[in-house]
Write an enzyme that holds these catalytic residues in place. Structure first.
Site, PDB file in Angstrom:
ATOM      1  N   GLU A 292      24.364  47.557  40.367  1.00 59.93           N
ATOM      2  CA  GLU A 292      25.525  47.528  41.249  1.00 59.93           C
ATOM      3  C   GLU A 292      25.276  46.538  42.388  1.00 59.93           C
ATOM      4  O   GLU A 292      25.905  46.610  43.432  1.00 59.93           O
ATOM      5  CB  GLU A 292      25.885  48.920  41.754  1.00 59.93           C
ATOM      6  CG  GLU A 292      24.764  49.689  42.393  1.00 59.93           C
ATOM      7  CD  GLU A 292      25.195  51.083  42.838  1.00 59.93           C
ATOM      8  OE1 GLU A 292      26.183  51.185  43.563  1.00 59.93           O
ATOM      9  OE2 GLU A 292      24.529  52.058  42.446  1.00 59.93           O
TER      10      GLU A 292
ATOM     11  N   CYS B  47      25.273  54.057  40.308  1.00 66.52           N
ATOM     12  CA  CYS B  47      23.897  54.371  39.885  1.00 66.52           C
ATOM     13  C   CYS B  47      23.836  54.903  38.457  1.00 66.52           C
ATOM     14  O   CYS B  47      22.748  55.024  37.882  1.00 66.52           O
ATOM     15  CB  CYS B  47      23.277  55.389  40.833  1.00 66.52           C
ATOM     16  SG  CYS B  47      23.375  54.901  42.553  1.00 66.52           S
TER      17      CYS B  47
ATOM     18  N   HIS C 218      18.976  62.114  39.898  1.00 62.84           N
ATOM     19  CA  HIS C 218      19.201  60.849  40.598  1.00 62.84           C
ATOM     20  C   HIS C 218      18.738  61.048  42.043  1.00 62.84           C
ATOM     21  O   HIS C 218      19.094  62.055  42.678  1.00 62.84           O
ATOM     22  CB  HIS C 218      20.676  60.448  40.546  1.00 62.84           C
ATOM     23  CG  HIS C 218      20.968  59.326  41.494  1.00 62.84           C
ATOM     24  ND1 HIS C 218      20.334  58.114  41.405  1.00 62.84           N
ATOM     25  CD2 HIS C 218      21.777  59.239  42.588  1.00 62.84           C
ATOM     26  CE1 HIS C 218      20.745  57.322  42.379  1.00 62.84           C
ATOM     27  NE2 HIS C 218      21.612  57.986  43.119  1.00 62.84           N
TER      28      HIS C 218
HETATM   29  N1  CAA Z   1      13.032  67.274  61.420  1.00 63.35           N
HETATM   30  C1  CAA Z   1      13.213  67.659  60.143  1.00 63.35           C
HETATM   31  N2  CAA Z   1      14.440  67.571  59.522  1.00 63.35           N
HETATM   32  C2  CAA Z   1      15.465  67.081  60.246  1.00 63.35           C
HETATM   33  C3  CAA Z   1      15.310  66.666  61.586  1.00 63.35           C
HETATM   34  C4  CAA Z   1      14.021  66.775  62.180  1.00 63.35           C
HETATM   35  N3  CAA Z   1      13.789  66.389  63.419  1.00 63.35           N
HETATM   36  N4  CAA Z   1      16.500  66.210  62.017  1.00 63.35           N
HETATM   37  C5  CAA Z   1      17.382  66.342  60.985  1.00 63.35           C
HETATM   38  N5  CAA Z   1      16.754  66.870  59.912  1.00 63.35           N
HETATM   39  C6  CAA Z   1      17.288  67.173  58.595  1.00 63.35           C
HETATM   40  C7  CAA Z   1      18.704  67.759  58.652  1.00 63.35           C
HETATM   41  O1  CAA Z   1      18.673  69.145  58.892  1.00 63.35           O
HETATM   42  C8  CAA Z   1      19.203  67.399  57.259  1.00 63.35           C
HETATM   43  O2  CAA Z   1      18.676  68.306  56.314  1.00 63.35           O
HETATM   44  P1  CAA Z   1      19.662  69.105  55.313  1.00 63.35           P
HETATM   45  O3  CAA Z   1      20.399  68.048  54.546  1.00 63.35           O
HETATM   46  O4  CAA Z   1      18.744  69.877  54.461  1.00 63.35           O
HETATM   47  O5  CAA Z   1      20.569  69.898  56.169  1.00 63.35           O
HETATM   48  C9  CAA Z   1      18.537  66.053  56.991  1.00 63.35           C
HETATM   49  O6  CAA Z   1      17.456  65.941  57.911  1.00 63.35           O
HETATM   50  C10 CAA Z   1      19.477  64.876  57.189  1.00 63.35           C
HETATM   51  O7  CAA Z   1      20.029  65.000  58.465  1.00 63.35           O
HETATM   52  P2  CAA Z   1      21.563  64.657  58.707  1.00 63.35           P
HETATM   53  O8  CAA Z   1      22.405  65.318  57.665  1.00 63.35           O
HETATM   54  O9  CAA Z   1      21.898  64.882  60.118  1.00 63.35           O
HETATM   55  O10 CAA Z   1      21.478  63.078  58.403  1.00 63.35           O
HETATM   56  P3  CAA Z   1      22.537  61.953  58.592  1.00 63.35           P
HETATM   57  O11 CAA Z   1      23.882  62.487  58.902  1.00 63.35           O
HETATM   58  O12 CAA Z   1      21.978  60.984  59.563  1.00 63.35           O
HETATM   59  O13 CAA Z   1      22.587  61.242  57.153  1.00 63.35           O
HETATM   60  C11 CAA Z   1      22.783  60.991  54.816  1.00 63.35           C
HETATM   61  C12 CAA Z   1      22.082  61.721  55.957  1.00 63.35           C
HETATM   62  C13 CAA Z   1      24.245  61.444  54.770  1.00 63.35           C
HETATM   63  C14 CAA Z   1      22.104  61.310  53.515  1.00 63.35           C
HETATM   64  C15 CAA Z   1      22.727  59.454  55.085  1.00 63.35           C
HETATM   65  O14 CAA Z   1      21.403  59.025  55.064  1.00 63.35           O
HETATM   66  C16 CAA Z   1      23.531  58.621  54.112  1.00 63.35           C
HETATM   67  O15 CAA Z   1      24.739  58.422  54.294  1.00 63.35           O
HETATM   68  N6  CAA Z   1      22.865  58.074  53.038  1.00 63.35           N
HETATM   69  C17 CAA Z   1      23.513  57.222  52.044  1.00 63.35           C
HETATM   70  C18 CAA Z   1      24.404  58.001  51.099  1.00 63.35           C
HETATM   71  C19 CAA Z   1      23.634  58.866  50.138  1.00 63.35           C
HETATM   72  O16 CAA Z   1      22.464  58.680  49.879  1.00 63.35           O
HETATM   73  N7  CAA Z   1      24.341  59.835  49.535  1.00 63.35           N
HETATM   74  C20 CAA Z   1      23.768  60.698  48.526  1.00 63.35           C
HETATM   75  C21 CAA Z   1      24.777  61.113  47.493  1.00 63.35           C
HETATM   76  S1  CAA Z   1      25.577  59.672  46.770  1.00 63.35           S
HETATM   77  C22 CAA Z   1      24.456  59.103  45.593  1.00 63.35           C
HETATM   78  O17 CAA Z   1      23.554  59.771  45.227  1.00 63.35           O
HETATM   79  C23 CAA Z   1      24.617  57.710  45.064  1.00 63.35           C
HETATM   80  C24 CAA Z   1      23.682  56.802  45.761  1.00 63.35           C
HETATM   81  O18 CAA Z   1      22.590  56.495  45.244  1.00 63.35           O
HETATM   82  C25 CAA Z   1      24.057  56.286  47.060  1.00 63.35           C
END
Ligand code: CAA
Length: 416
Positions: free
Chosen positions: A89, A121, A243
């Site tokens: 992709e 993916c 994945h």
């Molecule tokens: N210590 C330990 N853990 C902590 C922490 C700390 N100090 N602070 C936060 N965390 C934890 C949170 O509790 C959370 O855990 P849970 O999911 O178990 O609740 C985790 O860290 C992530 O924290 P947030 O949810 O607050 O993180 P975020 O909002 O900044 O973003 C994300 C997380 C949405 C995955 C972001 O990285 C993102 O958008 N990534 C790209 C999209 C993605 O990967 N999507 C996955 C599904 S799509 C797919 O699979 C296709 C693909 O390849 C993209």
């Protein structure tokens, strides 16, 4: 006249060889966390990533894919490779397939059809399912699948720590040495905007939290279909590969699967034990989109301390947008003889760390878009490199500075 009843003999089809490649430089996520003023624990434990691979200017999806493929075809008679499918992709051309460049770099025969395939993916799994059908039709032939991607999100966005890069290559044939696939699979398609990349952008747009919800829904739907057609339940799979956009996703997914699949044990330790060895490599490379699931499979086979012969592995492939598949396979006898773990460990051990400034400069680096002649300085030590651009054409070459990864260092221990 008595007609002889055709014997229902099922041909065994599966993975004969599997190799992966990742570039030799990475950013430590603790460095990124400090720069973004985020606790490092969020990246390391919250999303489960330690390092993310970063492409040098003279590598791209073609050079990574060809590097993986070179090792996947080692010892295989390439005149039997009927088809080369390239899943990505991160396409480099709207028309010409990245597969054609790999075909040339590997010196594959001219009668080998070569093309590109796309559905986020999940494109690699679509290629695999097509390969199973092709090989069933022509049991003497082999299909080479290459999946290669650079995961890119905007600087300072939530997606940034889930970037990465890498490629896998696998040969599918009727002489599998690693995995024999079960014939059943369950798929799911729905038009959703959780993650996408318009042609005019170099980085993906993503609705992060929503993308996780859609991933989970697609897992449930494709598992239900897999269970319906195969009659298998959660207990019938000994291990799982998911994945991996980031490694913490596997735990989330496996908990859901254990619940809906009727697992007899749903405690954290049992759930973790069934996927933990699939996470080692991805923690160190980051997301590699189409390659990610199969990097995980390679990690599971190469890092599990026990002998997995005869064990069934459930695999979940998710492609945003979205299409997903749940399928499974059984590990072959003597599979350990054909693994490339020593090389993969050596490749990961040899990488060097970037500073934040170096990462940012590489992130912002762009190839010219006006077709002007552009020579790219040699930085990669991979087997193939992008040498430059001339008249809007990419020039690839074998890398005279290539380093072979053959030694077997100690296993890289990582916390999960
Ligand atoms: N210590 C330990 N853990 C902590 C922490 C700390 N100090 N602070 C936060 N965390 C934890 C949170 O509790 C959370 O855990 P849970 O999911 O178990 O609740 C985790 O860290 C992530 O924290 P947030 O949810 O607050 O993180 P975020 O909002 O900044 O973003 C994300 C997380 C949405 C995955 C972001 O990285 C993102 O958008 N990534 C790209 C999209 C993605 O990967 N999507 C996955 C599904 S799509 C797919 O699979 C296709 C693909 O390849 C993209």
């Amino acid at each position: 006249m008595l007609r002889r009843r055709r014997k229902d003999v099922r041909v065994m089809i599966g993975i004969e060889s599997l190799a992966f490649y990742t570039p030799e430089q990475y950013l430590d996520l603790k460095t990124l966390a400090a720069e973004r003023n985020v606790p490092a624990d969020k990246y390391v434990h919250g999303i489960g990533q330690e390092r993310m691979a970063v492409l040098p200017p003279d590598e791209d999806i073609v050079t990574m894919g060809a590097a993986a493929a070179r090792h996947a075809v080692e010892g295989i008679d390439i005149s039997t490779i009927d088809t080369l499918m390239f899943a990505t992709e991160s396409g480099i051309d709207q028309s010409k397939a990245a597969a054609i460049y790999v075909h040339q770099l590997l010196g594959l025969p001219a009668n080998c059809r070569s093309f590109e395939i796309k559905q986020a993916c999940c494109g690699s799994t679509a290629a695999l399912q097509m390969a199973l059908a092709l090989v069933a039709q022509n049991p003497a032939k082999r299909v080479l699948i290459v999946a290669s991607d650079e995961a890119r999100y905007g600087l300072n966005t939530p997606g940034e720590p889930t970037q990465g890069a890498g490629a896998i290559a696998m040969v599918i044939s009727t002489t599998p040495r690693l995995i024999v696939f079960d014939p059943e699979s369950g798929s799911y398609t729905e038009d959703v905007m959780d993650f996408w990349r318009p042609n005019y952008l170099d980085e993906a747009l993503v609705d992060g939290k929503f993308s996780i919800q859609v991933y989970m829904k697609a897992l449930e739907e494709s598992w239900n279909e897999y269970q319906r057609v195969s009659g298998r339940g959660y207990q019938d799979c000994d291990y799982f590969c998911f994945h991996l956009p980031f490694t913490k996703m596997a735990g989330k997914a496996n908990r859901v699967l254990a619940r809906i699949g009727g697992a007899s044990r749903t405690d954290e330790d049992s759930i973790l034990a069934s996927h933990v060895d699939s996470l080692h490599y991805n923690r160190l490379t980051g997301n590699s989109y189409t390659a990610s699931l199969y990097v995980g499979l390679s990690s599971l086979l190469e890092n599990s301390p026990g002998n997995l012969t005869g064990r069934r592995i459930g695999l979940f492939s998710y492609g945003s947008g979205c299409m997903a598949s749940f399928f499974s396979g059984v590990v072959c006898e003597d599979y350990q003889r054909y693994l490339q773990g020593d090389r993969h460990h050596a490749m990961l051990e040899r990488r060097h760390e970037l500073t934040y400034e170096q990462y940012k400069a590489l992130y912002c680096h762009r190839l010219p878009t006006d077709g002007s002649e552009y020579v790219i300085e040699r930085t990669s030590s991979g087997p193939f490199r992008l040498a430059g651009i001339r008249d809007h054409k990419r020039i690839y070459e074998s890398n005279p500075a290539a380093v072979e990864h053959v030694s077997a260092p100690s296993r890289h221990e990582v916390a999960v």
